[in-house]
Design an enzyme around this catalytic site. Structure first.
Site, short mmCIF file in Angstrom:
data_model
loop_
_atom_site.label_atom_id
_atom_site.label_comp_id
_atom_site.label_asym_id
_atom_site.label_seq_id
_atom_site.Cartn_x
_atom_site.Cartn_y
_atom_site.Cartn_z
N ASP A 13 -10.18 66.46 2.05
CA ASP A 13 -9.64 65.12 1.78
C ASP A 13 -10.09 64.09 2.81
OD1 ASP A 13 -8.28 66.33 -0.35
OD2 ASP A 13 -6.62 66.86 0.96
N LYS A 16 -14.79 62.54 0.89
CA LYS A 16 -16.13 62.95 0.43
C LYS A 16 -16.51 62.27 -0.88
CE LYS A 16 -14.68 67.22 0.46
NZ LYS A 16 -13.37 67.07 1.11
N GLY A 40 -9.97 67.52 -5.11
CA GLY A 40 -9.47 66.28 -5.68
C GLY A 40 -10.11 65.14 -4.92
N HIS A 41 -10.96 64.40 -5.61
CA HIS A 41 -11.67 63.31 -4.96
C HIS A 41 -11.26 62.00 -5.61
CE1 HIS A 41 -14.07 66.49 -3.33
NE2 HIS A 41 -14.60 66.81 -4.49
N GLN A 223 -13.78 70.91 -0.66
CA GLN A 223 -13.06 71.47 0.49
C GLN A 223 -13.77 71.07 1.80
OE1 GLN A 223 -13.78 73.76 -2.36
NE2 GLN A 223 -12.01 72.62 -3.03
P1 GDP Z 1 -12.07 63.99 -0.72
O1 GDP Z 1 -11.36 65.15 -1.32
O2 GDP Z 1 -12.77 64.33 0.55
O3 GDP Z 1 -12.99 63.31 -1.69
O4 GDP Z 1 -10.95 62.94 -0.31
P2 GDP Z 1 -9.66 62.48 -1.18
O5 GDP Z 1 -10.12 61.58 -2.26
O6 GDP Z 1 -8.84 63.67 -1.54
O7 GDP Z 1 -8.83 61.70 -0.08
C1 GDP Z 1 -9.34 60.59 0.56
C2 GDP Z 1 -8.45 59.38 0.26
O8 GDP Z 1 -8.75 58.36 1.18
C3 GDP Z 1 -8.68 58.77 -1.11
O9 GDP Z 1 -7.45 58.30 -1.57
C4 GDP Z 1 -9.64 57.63 -0.84
O10 GDP Z 1 -9.52 56.58 -1.78
C5 GDP Z 1 -9.17 57.18 0.51
N1 GDP Z 1 -10.20 56.61 1.39
C6 GDP Z 1 -11.49 57.01 1.57
N2 GDP Z 1 -12.07 56.31 2.56
C7 GDP Z 1 -11.15 55.45 3.02
C8 GDP Z 1 -11.13 54.48 4.09
O11 GDP Z 1 -12.10 54.28 4.81
N3 GDP Z 1 -9.96 53.80 4.27
C9 GDP Z 1 -8.85 54.01 3.51
N4 GDP Z 1 -7.74 53.32 3.76
N5 GDP Z 1 -8.83 54.92 2.51
C10 GDP Z 1 -9.96 55.63 2.28
P1 IMO Z 2 -11.06 68.54 -1.43
O1 IMO Z 2 -12.39 68.86 -2.04
C1 IMO Z 2 -7.65 69.98 0.84
C2 IMO Z 2 -6.61 74.23 0.39
C3 IMO Z 2 -5.30 74.55 -0.28
C4 IMO Z 2 -4.97 75.85 0.42
C5 IMO Z 2 -6.31 76.52 0.60
C6 IMO Z 2 -6.66 77.54 -0.47
O2 IMO Z 2 -10.26 67.55 -2.19
O3 IMO Z 2 -11.18 68.21 0.01
P2 IMO Z 2 -7.37 77.37 -3.03
O4 IMO Z 2 -6.66 76.78 -4.20
O5 IMO Z 2 -8.69 76.78 -2.77
O6 IMO Z 2 -7.43 78.87 -3.06
O7 IMO Z 2 -6.42 77.00 -1.76
O8 IMO Z 2 -7.28 75.47 0.56
N1 IMO Z 2 -7.52 73.35 -0.39
C7 IMO Z 2 -7.73 72.06 -0.13
N2 IMO Z 2 -7.18 71.25 0.81
N3 IMO Z 2 -8.61 69.51 0.03
C8 IMO Z 2 -9.20 70.31 -0.89
O9 IMO Z 2 -10.25 69.93 -1.62
C9 IMO Z 2 -8.73 71.64 -1.02
N4 IMO Z 2 -9.07 72.69 -1.81
C10 IMO Z 2 -8.32 73.72 -1.41
O10 IMO Z 2 -4.34 73.55 -0.06
O11 IMO Z 2 -4.47 75.58 1.72
MG MG Z 3 -9.45 65.74 -1.88
#
Ligand code: GDP
Ligand code: IMO
Ligand code: MG
Length: 429
Positions: A13, A16, A40-41, A223
């Site tokens: 998270d 990416k 989850g992106h 991840q």
């Molecule tokens: P990912 O799984 O690595 O793609 O990241 P997620 O989407 O799960 O979580 C990142 C969160 O941060 C999302 O809600 C993005 O919209 C938000 N985000 C990304 N870059 C920035 C930033 O520079 N500033 C802020 N405030 N939010 C950001």
């Molecule tokens: P993105 O791509 C954050 C964590 C789960 C758990 C562990 C194993 O959005 O960064 P799994 O279901 O993969 O067997 O769970 O990994 N986990 C993540 N945490 N971001 C993710 O994906 C994750 N995908 C799995 O919370 O601790």
């Molecule tokens: Mg994510």
């Protein structure tokens, strides 16, 4: 600059999806090489917000060929639901390719994920419950179902029956659940074949041919480094290799074709699920980061654990991934914090560690040793160049850069597509 790998530096998270989207207009292919719909992106484009799980974030860039490569585990029902949902919003998904060698997540993988977590009780991993671990376990045990198996009913039936023979014993005798009928699984999988067939390709061949033709490929990791089954905080990890090496095994593109490795790191750290997290905050500053950064899971909605930036984690990510560039996201979330702590070493029962301890008990006992950097109170969300940032924000970034083992080329200062500061090109030296 033909092949670029993008990975998470921390526990996921990091942003990416946004970083991938940022590069979307400059690349020809975006390849997902590990994980599945545990990811989850969130990508924010203008007023539109997209949550992607199984689909590569590159699907939102017109012109990009999105690829689900062999290293991914595919829940086909989820794939179709996600395609329907974004097609309904006007996104063209017609170029999507799925590897014939990718493994399939079935109902029994999801069931086993949930019941085995419950069985672990206090020791549970906190998985996303999507069947990821059991599907990869079957792959390694050589009893998995691959996408190509769906096109040969005999083979499919044999494989599903073979897999369920053992699993039904487990489900009934250990977990006290009902046995799963192999016919049910086979019928469900066969019902997907018409829609799936045109998407299925020899993606390794195609990606290598694309490189031969001078195309640019972006490998988008799901991840993150610290969730890697080999290099992360085992057993509190996912079941794939989200580190840069996974891009090669997960796609059939060789290491000598990779030119750059970009790692995405947040200006602080979050984690979902169980496992050690040395800089974790349990006080109001942790709550502040969660609220201000809106740190709630995209996949499960769980509140994310929050903590200060950990430079040992970033240095470790730089080392195991061969990071050439960092993208530092969410710098805006730190605005208003007077003194910003950054972990520069750990204290483990009186002993100082400058690198991540290899022994898991040491890591579990690690207490961060902090350095404190002066904060800033100006709104930084409108800055579009490094020079526009307040001096203390620039100094914070420069300190992190010194501590983290690679240059920080891009800074995120808001969720939107345009909220970035580019210091160096991610595509060229
Ligand atoms: P990912 O799984 O690595 O793609 O990241 P997620 O989407 O799960 O979580 C990142 C969160 O941060 C999302 O809600 C993005 O919209 C938000 N985000 C990304 N870059 C920035 C930033 O520079 N500033 C802020 N405030 N939010 C950001
Ligand atoms: P993105 O791509 C954050 C964590 C789960 C758990 C562990 C194993 O959005 O960064 P799994 O279901 O993969 O067997 O769970 O990994 N986990 C993540 N945490 N971001 C993710 O994906 C994750 N995908 C799995 O919370 O601790
Ligand atoms: Mg994510």
């Amino acid at each position: 600059m033909p092949a670029i790998v993008l990975v998470g530096a921390q526990w996921g998270d990091e942003g990416k999806g946004k970083a991938t989207d940022l590069l979307g207009s400059s690349v020809d292919y975006v390849v997902k090489f590990n994980g599945g719909n545990n990811a989850g992106h969130t990508v924010v484009i203008g007023d539109e917000k997209y949550a992607l799980h199984l689909l590569p974030s590159g699907i939102l860039s017109p012109g990009v060929v999105p690829v689900i490569a062999n290293g991914v585990v595919v829940d086909i029902e989820v794939l179709f639901q996600e395609l329907d949902a974004i097609e309904a919003r006007g996104v063209d998904t017609s170029k999507l390719r799925v590897s014939a060698n990718a493994h399939v997540i079935t109902q029994y993988h999801r069931t086993l994920d949930r019941v085995s977590e419950r069985f672990l009780g206090k020791r549970q991993i906190g998985t996303t419950g999507r069947g990821i671990g059991p599907a990869y376990a079957d792959k390694i045990n050589r009893v998995g179902i691959r996408v190509q198996d769906l096109f040969d009913e005999n083979i499919l039936r044999q494989k599903v029956e073979g897999a369920l023979e053992q699993k039904n014993q487990l489900l009934v005798k250990l977990y006290n659940r009902r046995a799963i009928d192999p016919d049910e699984i086979v019928d469900e999988l066969l019902s997907y074949t018409d829609r799936l067939r045109p998407l299925v390709h020899d993606t390794s061949l195609e990606l290598n041919q694309a490189l031969d033709a001078g195309k640019t490929l972006l490998f988008e990791g799901g991840q993150a480094t610290m969730l890697d089954v080999d290099h992360g905080t085992y057993p509190f990890v996912t079941s794939s290799n989200p580190t840069s090496g996974g891009a090669c095994t997960g796609s059939g593109v060789a290491p000598n074709r990779i030119d750059r490795v970009i790692a995405v790191a947040k200006a602080y750290v979050t984690r979902v699920g169980s496992g050690p997290f040395p800089t974790e905050l349990f006080d109001e500053s942790g709550e502040y980061l969660r609220k201000t950064g809106f740190e709630f899971g995209v996949t499960t909605g769980r509140p994310r654990r929050t903590g200060w930036y950990d430079s040992l984690v970033s240095r470790y990510a730089a080392r195991v991934n061969g990071v050439t560039d960092f993208v530092l996201t969410k710098l805006d979330v730190l605005t208003g914090i007077e003194k910003i702590p950054v972990a520069v070493a750990y204290d483990v029962d009186g002993q100082r560690f400058d690198e991540i301890p290899v022994n898991q008990s040491d890591f579990h006992h690690a207490k961060p040793i902090y350095e404190y950097f002066p904060g800033w109170s100006e709104d930084i969300t409108t800055a579009r160049s490094f020079e526009e940032l307040p001096a203390n924000a620039r100094a914070y970034v420069e300190h992190l850069e010194e501590l983290s083992g690679a240059r920080i080329s891009v800074i995120g200062n808001g969720p939107g597509r345009d909220s970035v500061i580019e210091r160096h090109s991610l595509l060229h030296d």
